[in-house]
Write an enzyme that holds these catalytic residues in place. Structure first.
Site, PDB file in Angstrom:
ATOM      1  N   LYS A  87      -1.271   5.868  -2.654  1.00 33.29           N
ATOM      2  CA  LYS A  87      -0.980   7.186  -3.230  1.00 33.29           C
ATOM      3  C   LYS A  87      -1.504   7.305  -4.665  1.00 33.29           C
ATOM      4  CE  LYS A  87       2.986   9.315  -5.211  1.00 33.29           C
ATOM      5  NZ  LYS A  87       4.434   9.503  -5.305  1.00 33.29           N
TER       6      LYS A  87
ATOM      7  N   TYR B 207       5.650  15.829   5.804  1.00 35.53           N
ATOM      8  CA  TYR B 207       6.853  15.576   5.025  1.00 35.53           C
ATOM      9  C   TYR B 207       7.479  16.883   4.536  1.00 35.53           C
ATOM     10  CZ  TYR B 207       5.548  10.593   4.559  1.00 35.53           C
ATOM     11  OH  TYR B 207       5.231   9.283   4.806  1.00 35.53           O
TER      12      TYR B 207
ATOM     13  N   PRO C 186       0.789  -1.243   0.000  1.00 32.70           N
ATOM     14  CA  PRO C 186       0.000   0.000   0.000  1.00 32.70           C
ATOM     15  C   PRO C 186       0.820   1.292   0.000  1.00 32.70           C
ATOM     16  CG  PRO C 186      -0.027  -0.992   2.179  1.00 32.70           C
ATOM     17  CD  PRO C 186       0.682  -1.963   1.280  1.00 32.70           C
TER      18      PRO C 186
ATOM     19  N   GLU D  89      13.760   6.014   2.217  1.00 30.82           N
ATOM     20  CA  GLU D  89      13.680   4.907   3.185  1.00 30.82           C
ATOM     21  C   GLU D  89      15.027   4.696   3.873  1.00 30.82           C
ATOM     22  OE1 GLU D  89      10.781   4.446   3.791  1.00 30.82           O
ATOM     23  OE2 GLU D  89       9.844   5.012   1.895  1.00 30.82           O
TER      24      GLU D  89
ATOM     25  N   GLU E 224      10.366   1.793   5.831  1.00 29.72           N
ATOM     26  CA  GLU E 224      11.765   1.771   6.278  1.00 29.72           C
ATOM     27  C   GLU E 224      12.079   0.666   7.276  1.00 29.72           C
ATOM     28  OE1 GLU E 224       9.395   4.062   6.828  1.00 29.72           O
ATOM     29  OE2 GLU E 224       9.558   4.980   8.814  1.00 29.72           O
TER      30      GLU E 224
END
Ligand code: BES
Ligand code: ZN
Length: 632
Positions: free
Chosen positions: A585, A412, A298, A328, A303
């Protein structure tokens, strides 16, 4: 003032982390302290770590692909206050058969009232006992455990074998691991996982030895993570996968039919690790491997320590989406080494990582690419602020409660631009030294916004005048975008922006599109007028080859534009894309684009979703459900 936390001191160890670790850097041997300040209290956990906390999880689990079930035992090391009688864990739908101490005596337990998404408290009566205890839970995960996605062979690239992967962040691991599922409660872990041949198992820890044949066509795989990690970083995947090395300490796992393309795409990884180390200190996790999952994963990436999980949709054939790998990887410092204590501070993970990612990109791919990617991010901030209002409380980096946040443009990208602004004011040299000491001094520990602010004031800011210029408080705690923001270089997209204008005025198709970078193409598609006729869309597609692009980021932007204009020739491709790709996304905005187009779009969305929904991970399903179940 700092003592090694081998005793109950750690239960109360709380406050002045920032100073204490200057004298005594964290080692992996000690138990990381749990913060106790009000801003570090996690409202998403039932755990009461000040009474009793989990310090180590040992899993012994069998994977049953036919039943889509995982079960076995979890043995927990617990550090308890002297008078502690109970241990509280997070439990979302676990099927518990028995809980015992290590002598095999049953321990009474209760499962409290369940709260949506959060699950229920699992309260175990340990009775009186020493500070260090061990308990064992016999259990299995519920069939629909949201952290896990079980794929049928048809849902894989190879079509021959089933596949399993997990996604823990933020609070999903409590659906398959009975522990204290809070990012501020770090735990080491070990695991023994059995799976049917010929499947391979990987985890976010180091494989111990060779897989062991245990009969019945099954093998046992052992793993260990000897560094204390937040429990959302415990991850597993199993399937028909092979490994290919891409550097001395880097490599990639993928299904055999995907492996060569995957390895070619991540061929820069060793350079990315070296660049990251040059910026902010040693990579502390040993190897950096990746797994490229089936397309229903998804997220773009996750990470997980020593084993980043990646979507296959980032493969473009030209490494143009390698910002994802840099991102990541950067989490190996921001997130995995120094971790947001609560999810309301997730900018400490994602914002710091987005900045770090951009610095790695600059180092490895050059200033131009980094500036262009930063400019795309900045446009996203401006767009979001225009949409929700610059005074919307959710546009602050720090939130008082989780769930207030507005989305990636803030967590972010505003986080990224905050650090970029600080860098531009104090200079790169001082800023880099500061960020490096932040990672070093908080290694393997949780952190809060307030700690980040205090540390900057103590260890970076040189004068009151500089403090005034930085506006740190405003950046972290107030909504909107401070006036001192270090804007992206307007020249980054000068050519593309001129081409957008020419297209808008005269319909001129940019002749140099095929020479453009991926970021330039995305900028163009992002900025051309949203309302297009069928003829205009057909011309664009024919001239720029949009529907035939090998880059899913471009295909996505094309489909979004097409669907928002009811461009029916794009429907078959949209349908195929939505059936193949489960990355939220991409999937969510495409359904949103259809949903916004009245009855025409809603009928299409319902029809397509009816067939694609079963193939999506719970995260993506949840996101699309919210669109199609929305009132009005
Ligand atoms: N840690 C996130 C993924 C995540 C975020 C999972 C929130 C669950 C809750 C990961 O590092 C991430 O940010 N992935 C991005 C990558 C992109 C920013 C390069 C993604 O998946 O798109
Ligand atoms: Zn991230």
């Amino acid at each position: 003032m700092y003592r090694p936390l081998s005793s109950l001191a750690l239960l109360l160890a709380a406050t002045a982390c920032t100073t204490m670790n200057r004298e005594s850097p964290a080692t992996t041997a000690m138990v990381a302290p749990v913060l106790t300040t009000a801003d570090a209290v996690d409202d998403a956990t039932f755990a009461r770590p000040q009474v009793a906390r989990v310090t180590h999880v040992d899993l012994d689990l069998a994977l049953d692909f036919a039943a889509k079930a995982v079960g076995g035992t979890a043995t927990l090391d617990v550090l308890a206050a002297p008078d502690a009688q109970t241990l509280v864990l997070d439990d979302r739908g676990l099927v518990i058969t028995r809980i015992t101490d290590m002598a095999g005596r049953d321990l009474p337990y209760t499962v409290g009232t369940s709260v949506e998404d959060k699950g229920a408290p699992l309260t175990i009566e340990m009775g009186p006992g020493p500070i260090n205890r061990k308990i064992r839970i016999q259990y299995s995960a519920a069939p629909g455990a949201e952290a896990l996605q079980w794929l049928s062979p048809e849902q894989t690239a190879g079509k021959q074998h089933p596949f399993l992967f997990s996604q823990g962040q933020a609070i999903l691991n409590r659906t398959w691991i009975p522990t204290q599922d809070s990012p501020g409660i770090r735990q080491t872990w070990t695991a023994r996982i059995t799976a049917p041949e010929p499947l391979d198992v990987i985890m976010s820890g180091v494989r111990q030895g060779e897989p062991e044949d245990i009969g019945n066509g099954r093998r046992a795989f052992r793993f260990a993570m000897d560094k204390p990690v937040p429990p959302y970083l415990i991850a597993i995947a199993a399937g028909d996968i092979d490994f290919q090395s891409v550097g001395p300490r880097t490599g990639v796992w993928a299904e055999p039919v995907t492996l060569a393309r995957a390895a070619a795409e991540v061929g820069d990884t060793e350079s990315l690790v070296t660049a990251a180390e040059g910026l902010y200190g040693p990579y502390r996790w040993g190897r950096y491997d990746m797994i490229v999952l089936p397309p229903s994963f998804p997220y773009g990436g996750m990470e997980n320590p020593v084993m980043t999980f990646l979507t296959p949709t980032f493969i473009a054939g030209d490494r143009s989406n390698n910002g994802l790998v840099a991102h990541e990887l950067a989490h190996s410092w921001s997130g995995n080494l120094v971790t947001n204590a609560v999810w309301a501070d997730s900018w400490l993970n994602e914002g710091v990582t987005s900045y770090f990612e951009n610095r790695i990109t600059e180092q490895v791919y050059g200033k131009k690419r980094a500036e262009q990617e930063a400019a795309l991010a900045f446009a996203g901030i401006e767009e979001t602020l225009a949409e929700v209002g610059a005074d919307a409380p959710g546009t602050a980096l720090h939130h008082k409660t989780s769930g207030e946040e507005i989305g990636s443009a803030i967590t972010y990208d505003k986080g990224h631009f905050f650090l970029r602004t600080v860098e531009s004011i104090v200079g790169r040299e001082r800023f880099d030294a500061w960020l490096r000491q932040w990672f070093d001094n908080h290694a393997f520990q949780p952190a809060t916004s307030q700690m980040f602010y205090d540390d900057m004031m103590r260890n970076l800011v040189a004068s009151q005048a500089e403090a005034d210029r930085l506006a740190l408080r405003e950046w972290i705690f107030e909504p909107g975008l401070p006036a001192n923001v270090a804007r992206p270089d307007p020249a980054a997209f000068a050519e593309v922006d001129a081409a957008v204008e020419a297209y808008e005025r005269t319909g001129t198709i940019p002749a140099r599109y095929s020479d453009w970078t991926s970021a330039e193409r995305m900028r163009f598609l992002d900025n051309i007028p949203k309302q297009r006729t069928n003829a205009q869309l057909a011309t664009l597609d024919r001239a720029l080859g949009l529907s035939g692009s090998q880059n899913n980021e471009i295909v996505f932007l094309w489909l979004e534009l097409a669907l928002a204009n009811r461009y029916e020739p794009a429907l078959p491709q949209a349908e195929a894309f939505l059936a193949r790709v489960g990355r939220a996304k991409f999937v969510r905005p495409l359904f949103q684009a259809m949903w916004s187009e009245g009855e025409w779009g809603r009928a299409q969305a319902r029809r397509i979703y009816a067939t694609t929904r079963p193939g999506y991970h719970a995260v993506t399903r949840g996101a699309v459900d919210r669109i199609v179940n929305a009132k009005g």
